[in-house]
Motif scaffolding. Sequence first.
Motif, PDB file in Angstrom:
ATOM      1  N   TRP A  26       6.649  16.130   1.235  1.00 17.95           N
ATOM      2  CA  TRP A  26       6.657  16.107  -0.231  1.00 17.95           C
ATOM      3  C   TRP A  26       7.782  15.267  -0.802  1.00 17.95           C
ATOM      4  O   TRP A  26       8.925  15.352  -0.355  1.00 17.95           O
ATOM      5  CB  TRP A  26       6.801  17.532  -0.764  1.00 17.95           C
ATOM      6  N   VAL A  29      -1.658  25.883  -3.455  1.00 18.56           N
ATOM      7  CA  VAL A  29      -1.980  24.510  -3.052  1.00 18.56           C
ATOM      8  C   VAL A  29      -2.018  24.438  -1.528  1.00 18.56           C
ATOM      9  O   VAL A  29      -1.027  24.755  -0.858  1.00 18.56           O
ATOM     10  CB  VAL A  29      -0.927  23.521  -3.601  1.00 18.56           C
ATOM     11  N   THR A  56       0.735  26.584   3.877  1.00 21.47           N
ATOM     12  CA  THR A  56       0.501  25.750   5.064  1.00 21.47           C
ATOM     13  C   THR A  56      -0.301  26.492   6.131  1.00 21.47           C
ATOM     14  O   THR A  56      -0.573  25.937   7.183  1.00 21.47           O
ATOM     15  CB  THR A  56       1.842  25.302   5.688  1.00 21.47           C
ATOM     16  N   ARG A  97      -4.375  19.582  -1.666  1.00 21.60           N
ATOM     17  CA  ARG A  97      -3.167  18.813  -1.947  1.00 21.60           C
ATOM     18  C   ARG A  97      -3.456  17.562  -2.761  1.00 21.60           C
ATOM     19  O   ARG A  97      -2.647  17.170  -3.603  1.00 21.60           O
ATOM     20  CB  ARG A  97      -2.518  18.407  -0.625  1.00 21.60           C
ATOM     21  N   PHE A 128       3.209  27.106  -8.859  1.00 23.96           N
ATOM     22  CA  PHE A 128       2.496  26.517  -7.725  1.00 23.96           C
ATOM     23  C   PHE A 128       3.130  27.002  -6.435  1.00 23.96           C
ATOM     24  O   PHE A 128       4.325  26.826  -6.222  1.00 23.96           O
ATOM     25  CB  PHE A 128       2.569  24.991  -7.781  1.00 23.96           C
ATOM     26  N   THR A 129       2.300  27.618  -5.579  1.00 24.01           N
ATOM     27  CA  THR A 129       2.769  28.061  -4.268  1.00 24.01           C
ATOM     28  C   THR A 129       2.093  27.190  -3.213  1.00 24.01           C
ATOM     29  O   THR A 129       0.871  26.993  -3.262  1.00 24.01           O
ATOM     30  CB  THR A 129       2.400  29.543  -4.038  1.00 24.01           C
ATOM     31  N   PHE A 130       2.861  26.671  -2.276  1.00 22.78           N
ATOM     32  CA  PHE A 130       2.337  25.724  -1.297  1.00 22.78           C
ATOM     33  C   PHE A 130       2.082  26.463   0.009  1.00 22.78           C
ATOM     34  O   PHE A 130       2.989  27.076   0.567  1.00 22.78           O
ATOM     35  CB  PHE A 130       3.326  24.571  -1.140  1.00 22.78           C
ATOM     36  N   THR A 149      -1.734  22.685   1.881  1.00 23.76           N
ATOM     37  CA  THR A 149      -0.990  21.509   2.339  1.00 23.76           C
ATOM     38  C   THR A 149      -0.582  21.697   3.801  1.00 23.76           C
ATOM     39  O   THR A 149      -0.557  22.820   4.302  1.00 23.76           O
ATOM     40  CB  THR A 149       0.270  21.285   1.462  1.00 23.76           C
ATOM     41  N   ARG A 183       6.743  23.512   1.259  1.00 24.65           N
ATOM     42  CA  ARG A 183       7.511  23.206   0.039  1.00 24.65           C
ATOM     43  C   ARG A 183       7.779  24.522  -0.672  1.00 24.65           C
ATOM     44  O   ARG A 183       6.943  25.422  -0.655  1.00 24.65           O
ATOM     45  CB  ARG A 183       6.698  22.256  -0.858  1.00 24.65           C
ATOM     46  N   GLU A 206       9.699  15.747  -3.820  1.00 23.57           N
ATOM     47  CA  GLU A 206       9.776  16.925  -4.693  1.00 23.57           C
ATOM     48  C   GLU A 206      10.009  16.570  -6.153  1.00 23.57           C
ATOM     49  O   GLU A 206      10.057  17.458  -7.015  1.00 23.57           O
ATOM     50  CB  GLU A 206      10.806  17.924  -4.147  1.00 23.57           C
ATOM     51  N   PHE A 232      -3.453  18.286  -6.345  1.00 22.90           N
ATOM     52  CA  PHE A 232      -2.106  18.456  -6.904  1.00 22.90           C
ATOM     53  C   PHE A 232      -1.416  17.099  -7.014  1.00 22.90           C
ATOM     54  O   PHE A 232      -0.633  16.854  -7.940  1.00 22.90           O
ATOM     55  CB  PHE A 232      -1.280  19.406  -6.028  1.00 22.90           C
TER      56      PHE A 232
END
Lengths: 210, 210
Positions: A86, A106, A126, A76, A122-124, A108, A112, A88, A79
Amino acid sequence: MQLLTCQVAVSLDGFSAGPNQSLENPLGEGGTRLHEWALSTASWRAQHGLDGGEDNADSQIVEESTQGIGAYLMGRKMFGGGDGPWDETWTGWWGDEPPFHAPVFVLTHHPRQPLELRGTTFTFVTEGIESALQQARAAAGDQNVAIGGGAHTIQQYLAAGLLDELQLHIVPVILGAGERLLVDVGDPLLQPVRVIGSPAVTHVTYRVLR
Amino acid sequence: MQLLTCQVAVSLDGFSAGPNQSLENPLGEGGTRLHEWALSTASWRAQHGLDGGEDNADSQIVEESTQGIGAYLMGRKMFGGGDGPWDETWTGWWGDEPPFHAPVFVLTHHPRQPLELRGTTFTFVTEGIESALQQARAAAGDQNVAIGGGAHTIQQYLAAGLLDELQLHIVPVILGAGERLLVDVGDPLLQPVRVIGSPAVTHVTYRVLR
């Protein structure tokens, strides 16, 4: 065979960023000195839509670094946008057309929705490093997955035994302080498989054997 | 031109010795892993009166390391024998015929008469690094002076701007702890002038430009 690779610049005393990193100075004090060798190359400039630059061994290394990469992983902090939930409006450091031109995953702790920019989504993630790798592998098809950084993300994948290849750009500067690259990574068995020296930097590729 | 040179093995995370160095284990825990590449070479074995060993790029590097050296500098810990006033029964780690075959100047705070062994005279210098270098330069004639180690001695000469050339043997092991090589050395300008890679280690020679 699909590999998980990583290439990263490191000072002669083992730092991949200088001290006092901040949103204004994400590489830390003196951290840009680790990247000057790359910024002056024709390949880096071309990747960022610029003319000119030097066409030398370092430029070839920079050109290689994006070849055969079907997806990227990053932490993170790389990024950017600060800690916590976030904001955004933050869409990364790279403007409308990030240089990746491939899916980026990413890591995190804060969910998001995916962010689609020109050429890069970009795929976040978790659910942790293994989930992110699994998603990146699927997205990469028959190409490799690369870790974009930063140090903590590299450390986690290396410590977990998931990294296949590590290329260090060993830069002859001594930062004296900052973010150490190779801490908390256990005791991996590394074998140098290629060494390329230039007047500015020494590029060593290590295969991670276990 | 007479140079002050140094060649030293360093782990990928920047240590030149492992943790918990002692009289019984002067290289610290895991520290021998930094030297295995050298111990297996034909050159190292020949220098120590042994047959066999591998005749490869690493062996050439080991052979070079003693060529053109007219005198050595070393720290007291490298000579060994513990701290404080000298126990004169201690004559170094190397037996009757040390591998230097040249005058060696040992930095110490405690005076001691010169010690003459077969092929090597150890002179104990209490007047500091510049005096030791001056004596070594005179003894070396038109040959170079080399720093034998350890880390603290190398650091002092590098920080003082007296070192001309530093060769790092970058060994692909991660020690995780121990004695850091490049601390308290300031911000010298280093330029890689030669890089030789082997499957075991990467040898990079840096010229110290200021």
